[in-house]
Design a protein around this motif. Sequence first.
Motif, PDB file in Angstrom:
ATOM      1  N   ARG A 129      40.277 -13.287 -43.987  1.00 38.10           N
ATOM      2  CA  ARG A 129      41.537 -12.717 -43.483  1.00 38.10           C
ATOM      3  C   ARG A 129      41.299 -11.416 -42.718  1.00 38.10           C
ATOM      4  O   ARG A 129      41.819 -11.218 -41.614  1.00 38.10           O
ATOM      5  CB  ARG A 129      42.479 -12.468 -44.669  1.00 38.10           C
ATOM      6  CG  ARG A 129      43.774 -11.711 -44.317  1.00 38.10           C
ATOM      7  CD  ARG A 129      44.792 -12.610 -43.686  1.00 38.10           C
ATOM      8  NE  ARG A 129      46.012 -11.901 -43.321  1.00 38.10           N
ATOM      9  CZ  ARG A 129      46.987 -11.581 -44.168  1.00 38.10           C
ATOM     10  NH1 ARG A 129      46.872 -11.888 -45.461  1.00 38.10           N
ATOM     11  NH2 ARG A 129      48.061 -10.970 -43.743  1.00 38.10           N
ATOM     12  N   LEU A 130      40.535 -10.504 -43.293  1.00 40.11           N
ATOM     13  CA  LEU A 130      40.295  -9.223 -42.637  1.00 40.11           C
ATOM     14  C   LEU A 130      39.445  -9.394 -41.384  1.00 40.11           C
ATOM     15  O   LEU A 130      39.734  -8.798 -40.341  1.00 40.11           O
ATOM     16  CB  LEU A 130      39.613  -8.254 -43.611  1.00 40.11           C
ATOM     17  CG  LEU A 130      39.266  -6.865 -43.066  1.00 40.11           C
ATOM     18  CD1 LEU A 130      40.506  -6.158 -42.536  1.00 40.11           C
ATOM     19  CD2 LEU A 130      38.604  -6.021 -44.159  1.00 40.11           C
ATOM     20  N   GLN A 131      38.411 -10.203 -41.467  1.00 41.97           N
ATOM     21  CA  GLN A 131      37.548 -10.407 -40.296  1.00 41.97           C
ATOM     22  C   GLN A 131      38.333 -10.976 -39.119  1.00 41.97           C
ATOM     23  O   GLN A 131      38.153 -10.549 -37.973  1.00 41.97           O
ATOM     24  CB  GLN A 131      36.410 -11.361 -40.659  1.00 41.97           C
ATOM     25  CG  GLN A 131      35.469 -10.832 -41.730  1.00 41.97           C
ATOM     26  CD  GLN A 131      34.509 -11.903 -42.198  1.00 41.97           C
ATOM     27  OE1 GLN A 131      33.775 -12.469 -41.403  1.00 41.97           O
ATOM     28  NE2 GLN A 131      34.511 -12.195 -43.493  1.00 41.97           N
TER      29      GLN A 131
ATOM     30  N   GLU B  39      35.938  -7.501 -47.992  1.00 36.52           N
ATOM     31  CA  GLU B  39      36.386  -8.789 -48.518  1.00 36.52           C
ATOM     32  C   GLU B  39      35.579  -9.194 -49.753  1.00 36.52           C
ATOM     33  O   GLU B  39      36.122  -9.797 -50.689  1.00 36.52           O
ATOM     34  CB  GLU B  39      36.290  -9.859 -47.427  1.00 36.52           C
ATOM     35  CG  GLU B  39      37.322  -9.636 -46.323  1.00 36.52           C
ATOM     36  CD  GLU B  39      37.416 -10.794 -45.343  1.00 36.52           C
ATOM     37  OE1 GLU B  39      36.396 -11.502 -45.176  1.00 36.52           O
ATOM     38  OE2 GLU B  39      38.496 -10.976 -44.760  1.00 36.52           O
TER      39      GLU B  39
ATOM     40  N   THR C  59      40.159 -16.599 -47.287  1.00 39.54           N
ATOM     41  CA  THR C  59      38.805 -16.272 -46.850  1.00 39.54           C
ATOM     42  C   THR C  59      38.798 -15.870 -45.382  1.00 39.54           C
ATOM     43  O   THR C  59      39.355 -16.559 -44.524  1.00 39.54           O
ATOM     44  CB  THR C  59      37.876 -17.480 -47.050  1.00 39.54           C
ATOM     45  OG1 THR C  59      37.869 -17.842 -48.428  1.00 39.54           O
ATOM     46  CG2 THR C  59      36.457 -17.137 -46.607  1.00 39.54           C
TER      47      THR C  59
ATOM     48  N   TRP D 160      43.371 -12.504 -50.636  1.00 43.47           N
ATOM     49  CA  TRP D 160      43.485 -12.895 -49.235  1.00 43.47           C
ATOM     50  C   TRP D 160      42.823 -14.254 -49.030  1.00 43.47           C
ATOM     51  O   TRP D 160      41.847 -14.590 -49.725  1.00 43.47           O
ATOM     52  CB  TRP D 160      42.764 -11.886 -48.353  1.00 43.47           C
ATOM     53  CG  TRP D 160      43.581 -10.706 -47.956  1.00 43.47           C
ATOM     54  CD1 TRP D 160      44.945 -10.587 -47.974  1.00 43.47           C
ATOM     55  CD2 TRP D 160      43.085  -9.450 -47.465  1.00 43.47           C
ATOM     56  NE1 TRP D 160      45.322  -9.338 -47.540  1.00 43.47           N
ATOM     57  CE2 TRP D 160      44.208  -8.631 -47.217  1.00 43.47           C
ATOM     58  CE3 TRP D 160      41.809  -8.954 -47.216  1.00 43.47           C
ATOM     59  CZ2 TRP D 160      44.086  -7.332 -46.719  1.00 43.47           C
ATOM     60  CZ3 TRP D 160      41.679  -7.669 -46.722  1.00 43.47           C
ATOM     61  CH2 TRP D 160      42.805  -6.867 -46.465  1.00 43.47           C
TER      62      TRP D 160
ATOM     63  N   ARG E  42      33.325  -7.555 -43.951  1.00 42.53           N
ATOM     64  CA  ARG E  42      32.790  -8.510 -44.923  1.00 42.53           C
ATOM     65  C   ARG E  42      32.586  -7.857 -46.294  1.00 42.53           C
ATOM     66  O   ARG E  42      32.833  -8.485 -47.333  1.00 42.53           O
ATOM     67  CB  ARG E  42      31.466  -9.088 -44.418  1.00 42.53           C
ATOM     68  CG  ARG E  42      31.624 -10.024 -43.211  1.00 42.53           C
ATOM     69  CD  ARG E  42      30.264 -10.575 -42.791  1.00 42.53           C
ATOM     70  NE  ARG E  42      30.362 -11.444 -41.619  1.00 42.53           N
ATOM     71  CZ  ARG E  42      30.565 -12.757 -41.670  1.00 42.53           C
ATOM     72  NH1 ARG E  42      30.713 -13.348 -42.851  1.00 42.53           N
ATOM     73  NH2 ARG E  42      30.627 -13.477 -40.563  1.00 42.53           N
TER      74      ARG E  42
ATOM     75  N   CYS F 146      29.128 -12.478 -48.963  1.00 40.85           N
ATOM     76  CA  CYS F 146      29.579 -12.155 -47.607  1.00 40.85           C
ATOM     77  C   CYS F 146      29.453 -13.337 -46.651  1.00 40.85           C
ATOM     78  O   CYS F 146      30.349 -13.605 -45.849  1.00 40.85           O
ATOM     79  CB  CYS F 146      28.762 -10.998 -47.031  1.00 40.85           C
ATOM     80  SG  CYS F 146      29.247  -9.361 -47.591  1.00 40.85           S
TER      81      CYS F 146
END
Length: 379
Positions: free
Chosen positions: A174-176, A197, A172, A170, A194, A75
């Motif tokens: 990307r979602l955050q 991901e 690194t 994705w 986190r 994470c």
Amino acid sequence: MAGTDWRLDESPFHRRADVVISEQVRKKVDCTVSRSLSTEFEARGLLLSHAAYASAMTEAVRSGERLLQRVLEICYANGREGVMDVEFDDDQAAMRIGLGLAFGSVTASLFASPRQTSHEQAAAIEVSCAAFNLGAGLIDGLCDGTPALGLELLRIFQALDWAGATRDPWPTGRLQSALPAPLAADPTAAFTARIIETFLVTLHAGYPGDEGAAVRDRVGALSEEALEAERRTVQHSPEFATRDQLIACSRRTSVMPFQIIEQLATGAHAIASPTAGTLLGEAMWRIDDLVDLAQDAGDGALNSVLLAATSKPWSANARDGVAALEEVTTSDVIALTAVEAAERLEAGLAAASDGKADNKACRLFLAFVHRYAELAPIG
């Protein structure tokens, strides 16, 4: 996912309480649930002894500590080894998160069969199952505790093409980086991103390249369906008008996570139906709804046991939920649901372990069930 708080063990969010259920009614319901489940479990040899329960939970806590360390490394350090400077509210919070990871690992160990994989791949698959379980519990807690934030997170998954992320990794973070300010400012929502991901990273590590594409595609399709079921239960979509449709949606949110972990653990192209994951998911769906009866009634949340007990159409109005709870207490629906839960749990464990229901993985799984449902061990 909705109706699956058991996977995280305890949600970090405080669930909304639209109507306060009296302590007297809550205790009556909880005692009836505990008594019914204990009776049915004992009749099928599913109640652990005190010694077996204590031993299993000690092992589960140790496994959770190990998995939490590994997950935090991924994470916050992109997989580099070392001690992470991460703080939780207290030791109990860290233990609960560790147990959420451990339950995913324990569940996977029930399904896993010997395969030709490297040590690194096997370790990645274990972490992917653990992270998936914790992530699902965190999403469910967010949707239960703060529905607006939960729905926004689900919208982001859809906008970022979740199934596509299981096919191609994705970038690194990307979602955050896609989280809007309200979600990014919420510590648990940011931590959830986190964890999700981490799940994707370990999914690709466990099933890499073209040879792992089929498994990743199946996991992506199943998890998209599970996320959609979660959205519908939170949003109280009007298209679900009948009792059968509502119950089917409630079932999917609990059963599909088990099917996903089963797919991750086995890597199988086809699994005989009904699968062990389906049977265990159906057992835990019923157990979860029994345990959450009073809470769901006060929240106006979707609950299959409440639906089964009332003749009225389901409503998100908590006062209607309280009325349904009163009907539950004067019917045999709790006892009947406990029978169904125990039957499926017994069948699922037998299917997962080739009938060896006394093996280590089964005892660990049952210990989690005891803890969540607050069932007293034998003796």
